[in-house]
Design a protein around this motif. Structure first.
Motif, PDB file in Angstrom:
ATOM      1  N   PRO A 175      -0.592 -13.278  -2.917  1.00 16.47           N
ATOM      2  CA  PRO A 175      -0.621 -13.655  -1.644  1.00 16.47           C
ATOM      3  C   PRO A 175       0.090 -12.874  -0.633  1.00 16.47           C
ATOM      4  O   PRO A 175       1.064 -12.400  -0.918  1.00 16.47           O
ATOM      5  CB  PRO A 175      -0.006 -15.232  -1.703  1.00 16.47           C
ATOM      6  N   HIS A 176      -0.527 -12.252   0.691  1.00 14.93           N
ATOM      7  CA  HIS A 176       0.184 -11.526   1.536  1.00 14.93           C
ATOM      8  C   HIS A 176      -0.307 -11.748   2.970  1.00 14.93           C
ATOM      9  O   HIS A 176      -1.060 -12.251   3.191  1.00 14.93           O
ATOM     10  CB  HIS A 176      -0.197 -10.014   0.934  1.00 14.93           C
ATOM     11  N   GLY A 177       0.651 -11.216   3.878  1.00 12.29           N
ATOM     12  CA  GLY A 177       0.471 -11.542   5.167  1.00 12.29           C
ATOM     13  C   GLY A 177       0.369 -10.189   5.949  1.00 12.29           C
ATOM     14  O   GLY A 177       0.517  -9.027   5.236  1.00 12.29           O
ATOM     15  N   ALA A 178       0.335 -10.145   7.277  1.00 17.14           N
ATOM     16  CA  ALA A 178       0.227  -9.039   7.824  1.00 17.14           C
ATOM     17  C   ALA A 178       1.149  -8.086   8.007  1.00 17.14           C
ATOM     18  O   ALA A 178       1.492  -7.005   8.163  1.00 17.14           O
ATOM     19  CB  ALA A 178      -0.384  -9.402   9.416  1.00 17.14           C
ATOM     20  N   HIS A 179       2.582  -8.593   7.680  1.00 20.56           N
ATOM     21  CA  HIS A 179       3.732  -8.081   7.669  1.00 20.56           C
ATOM     22  C   HIS A 179       4.200  -7.555   6.394  1.00 20.56           C
ATOM     23  O   HIS A 179       5.198  -6.770   6.248  1.00 20.56           O
ATOM     24  CB  HIS A 179       4.930  -8.863   8.508  1.00 20.56           C
ATOM     25  N   ASP A 180       3.527  -8.012   5.354  1.00 18.94           N
ATOM     26  CA  ASP A 180       3.658  -7.371   4.012  1.00 18.94           C
ATOM     27  C   ASP A 180       3.269  -5.760   3.698  1.00 18.94           C
ATOM     28  O   ASP A 180       2.132  -5.616   4.085  1.00 18.94           O
ATOM     29  CB  ASP A 180       3.122  -8.221   3.094  1.00 18.94           C
ATOM     30  N   GLU A 181       4.274  -5.080   3.650  1.00 19.58           N
ATOM     31  CA  GLU A 181       4.055  -3.642   3.306  1.00 19.58           C
ATOM     32  C   GLU A 181       3.265  -3.182   1.929  1.00 19.58           C
ATOM     33  O   GLU A 181       3.970  -3.977   0.976  1.00 19.58           O
ATOM     34  CB  GLU A 181       5.197  -2.564   3.722  1.00 19.58           C
ATOM     35  N   ARG A 182       2.512  -2.349   2.051  1.00 19.32           N
ATOM     36  CA  ARG A 182       1.696  -1.994   0.686  1.00 19.32           C
ATOM     37  C   ARG A 182       2.391  -0.883  -0.064  1.00 19.32           C
ATOM     38  O   ARG A 182       3.279  -0.153   0.611  1.00 19.32           O
ATOM     39  CB  ARG A 182       0.207  -1.803   0.866  1.00 19.32           C
ATOM     40  N   LEU A 183       2.377  -0.870  -1.209  1.00 18.89           N
ATOM     41  CA  LEU A 183       3.255   0.072  -2.119  1.00 18.89           C
ATOM     42  C   LEU A 183       2.089   1.418  -2.346  1.00 18.89           C
ATOM     43  O   LEU A 183       0.642   1.224  -2.363  1.00 18.89           O
ATOM     44  CB  LEU A 183       3.468  -0.121  -3.339  1.00 18.89           C
ATOM     45  N   ASP A 184       2.635   2.539  -2.406  1.00 17.41           N
ATOM     46  CA  ASP A 184       1.858   3.861  -2.637  1.00 17.41           C
ATOM     47  C   ASP A 184       1.630   3.976  -4.066  1.00 17.41           C
ATOM     48  O   ASP A 184       0.470   4.372  -4.508  1.00 17.41           O
ATOM     49  CB  ASP A 184       2.671   4.966  -2.217  1.00 17.41           C
ATOM     50  N   TRP A 185       2.607   3.561  -4.946  1.00 19.06           N
ATOM     51  CA  TRP A 185       2.073   3.658  -6.352  1.00 19.06           C
ATOM     52  C   TRP A 185       2.955   2.250  -6.905  1.00 19.06           C
ATOM     53  O   TRP A 185       3.586   1.610  -6.366  1.00 19.06           O
ATOM     54  CB  TRP A 185       3.136   4.823  -6.841  1.00 19.06           C
ATOM     55  N   ILE A 186       2.458   1.973  -8.327  1.00 20.45           N
ATOM     56  CA  ILE A 186       3.196   0.869  -9.171  1.00 20.45           C
ATOM     57  C   ILE A 186       3.037   1.512 -10.354  1.00 20.45           C
ATOM     58  O   ILE A 186       1.916   1.917 -11.097  1.00 20.45           O
ATOM     59  CB  ILE A 186       2.336  -0.394  -9.220  1.00 20.45           C
ATOM     60  N   LEU A 187       4.590   1.485 -10.975  1.00 20.43           N
ATOM     61  CA  LEU A 187       4.558   2.039 -12.395  1.00 20.43           C
ATOM     62  C   LEU A 187       5.177   0.955 -13.296  1.00 20.43           C
ATOM     63  O   LEU A 187       5.856   0.049 -12.822  1.00 20.43           O
ATOM     64  CB  LEU A 187       5.776   3.089 -12.378  1.00 20.43           C
ATOM     65  N   THR A 188       4.519   0.604 -14.422  1.00 15.66           N
ATOM     66  CA  THR A 188       4.822  -0.281 -15.397  1.00 15.66           C
ATOM     67  C   THR A 188       4.984   0.295 -16.748  1.00 15.66           C
ATOM     68  O   THR A 188       4.810   1.636 -16.774  1.00 15.66           O
ATOM     69  CB  THR A 188       3.827  -1.383 -15.626  1.00 15.66           C
ATOM     70  N   GLU A 189       5.497  -0.015 -17.734  1.00 14.48           N
ATOM     71  CA  GLU A 189       5.663   0.588 -19.045  1.00 14.48           C
ATOM     72  C   GLU A 189       4.269   0.970 -19.521  1.00 14.48           C
ATOM     73  O   GLU A 189       4.218   1.658 -20.530  1.00 14.48           O
ATOM     74  CB  GLU A 189       6.257  -0.138 -20.139  1.00 14.48           C
ATOM     75  N   ARG A 190       3.226   0.458 -19.186  1.00 21.98           N
ATOM     76  CA  ARG A 190       1.849   0.819 -19.504  1.00 21.98           C
ATOM     77  C   ARG A 190       1.023   1.623 -18.822  1.00 21.98           C
ATOM     78  O   ARG A 190       0.099   2.485 -19.370  1.00 21.98           O
ATOM     79  CB  ARG A 190       1.045  -0.549 -19.970  1.00 21.98           C
ATOM     80  N   GLU A 191       1.044   1.793 -17.623  1.00 22.08           N
ATOM     81  CA  GLU A 191       0.045   2.506 -16.725  1.00 22.08           C
ATOM     82  C   GLU A 191       0.773   3.019 -15.197  1.00 22.08           C
ATOM     83  O   GLU A 191       1.920   2.499 -14.983  1.00 22.08           O
ATOM     84  CB  GLU A 191      -1.139   1.745 -16.423  1.00 22.08           C
ATOM     85  N   THR A 192       0.286   3.688 -14.737  1.00 22.06           N
ATOM     86  CA  THR A 192       0.601   4.190 -13.324  1.00 22.06           C
ATOM     87  C   THR A 192      -0.659   4.021 -12.343  1.00 22.06           C
ATOM     88  O   THR A 192      -2.003   4.250 -12.548  1.00 22.06           O
ATOM     89  CB  THR A 192       0.428   5.776 -13.459  1.00 22.06           C
ATOM     90  N   LEU A 193      -0.339   3.160 -11.400  1.00 21.42           N
ATOM     91  CA  LEU A 193      -1.251   2.920 -10.343  1.00 21.42           C
ATOM     92  C   LEU A 193      -1.071   3.560  -9.051  1.00 21.42           C
ATOM     93  O   LEU A 193       0.167   3.521  -8.688  1.00 21.42           O
ATOM     94  CB  LEU A 193      -1.486   1.208 -10.160  1.00 21.42           C
ATOM     95  N   ARG A 194      -2.185   4.311  -8.524  1.00 18.31           N
ATOM     96  CA  ARG A 194      -1.977   4.754  -7.123  1.00 18.31           C
ATOM     97  C   ARG A 194      -2.845   4.253  -6.183  1.00 18.31           C
ATOM     98  O   ARG A 194      -4.099   3.952  -6.533  1.00 18.31           O
ATOM     99  CB  ARG A 194      -2.287   6.517  -7.131  1.00 18.31           C
ATOM    100  N   PHE A 195      -2.478   4.346  -4.940  1.00 13.62           N
ATOM    101  CA  PHE A 195      -2.968   3.613  -3.821  1.00 13.62           C
ATOM    102  C   PHE A 195      -3.175   4.417  -2.743  1.00 13.62           C
ATOM    103  O   PHE A 195      -2.134   5.241  -2.531  1.00 13.62           O
ATOM    104  CB  PHE A 195      -2.485   2.152  -3.587  1.00 13.62           C
ATOM    105  N   THR A 196      -4.332   4.674  -1.904  1.00 17.42           N
ATOM    106  CA  THR A 196      -4.335   5.284  -0.534  1.00 17.42           C
ATOM    107  C   THR A 196      -4.503   4.082   0.356  1.00 17.42           C
ATOM    108  O   THR A 196      -5.192   3.135   0.356  1.00 17.42           O
ATOM    109  CB  THR A 196      -5.680   6.237  -0.849  1.00 17.42           C
TER     110      THR A 196
END
Length: 197
Positions: A175-196
């Motif tokens: 759940p998110h709102g207008a003031h929630d900042e998105r991340l550029d990357w998320i790293l876990t012990e299993r994978e790397t997620l990149r967002f544009t």
């Protein structure tokens, strides 16, 4: 109509319980080392992180431990900072971290560098969380520190926001709102997620 605050509170309770259940010390140590290797392989080696300080965090409770990564970065000459939390509703400040110096107990009992350490403006921000989804949204603790911090930093200079979490912390949708900042990357012990964005 669903109350966004109630939806976030319910998701926080679920996410905290899920993260707290990951109490195997071997899993935690493996995840910390895997995160370090993933950050170096996927972001540092390809030259995807900007020059400048890397701000991490001192793990609180069941948060994923990023200290192995911070110690490595410090050992290779990178400036490393830890957050200093001020009054609720304000952005975080960051101070240089020297592993040889004692830390002070800050707000909420979190370890942080003392007032004698210089303030730094991070180019890379490692962001703890309770949960994440595959669109780059994170669920924090509700005080808004990291959202305000990212908003303030992004108004000054580009900053790379890298969320760190256990893979088990993923939700279908945060759940998110207008003031929630998105991340550029998320790293876990299993994978790397990149967002544009």
């Amino acid at each position: 109509m669903t109350d966004p605050r109630a939806a976030k509170d319910a998701a926080r309770a679920q996410a905290r319980a899920r993260r707290d259940s990951l109490n195997d010390d071997r899993l935690r140590a493996f995840a910390a080392e895997a995160l370090r290797e993933r950050f170096l392989e996927k972001l540092v080696l390809p030259g995807l992180i900007p020059d400048g300080p890397v701000a991490g965090y001192w793990p609180l409770g069941s948060e994923l431990d990023v200290r192995p990564l911070l110690l490595h970065l410090k050992a290779v000459g990178r400036s490393v900072a830890l957050p200093v939390s001020g009054p609720r509703g304000q952005a975080l400040a960051f101070r240089d971290w020297d592993p040889a110096q004692p830390l002070a107990a800050g707000r909420y009992g979190i370890h942080e560098p003392g007032a004698d350490r210089p303030e730094l403006v991070p180019a890379v921000l490692l962001v703890p969380m309770l949960a994440f989804d595959r669109s780059g949204h994170r669920l924090g603790y509700g005080a808004g520190y990291y959202d305000r911090t990212l908003d303030a930093l992004r108004a000054i200079r580009p900053v790379l926001a890298v969320g760190t979490a256990f893979a088990a912390q993923e939700l279908d949708a945060v759940p998110h709102g207008a003031h929630d900042e998105r991340l550029d990357w998320i790293l876990t012990e299993r994978e790397t997620l990149r967002f544009t964005h």
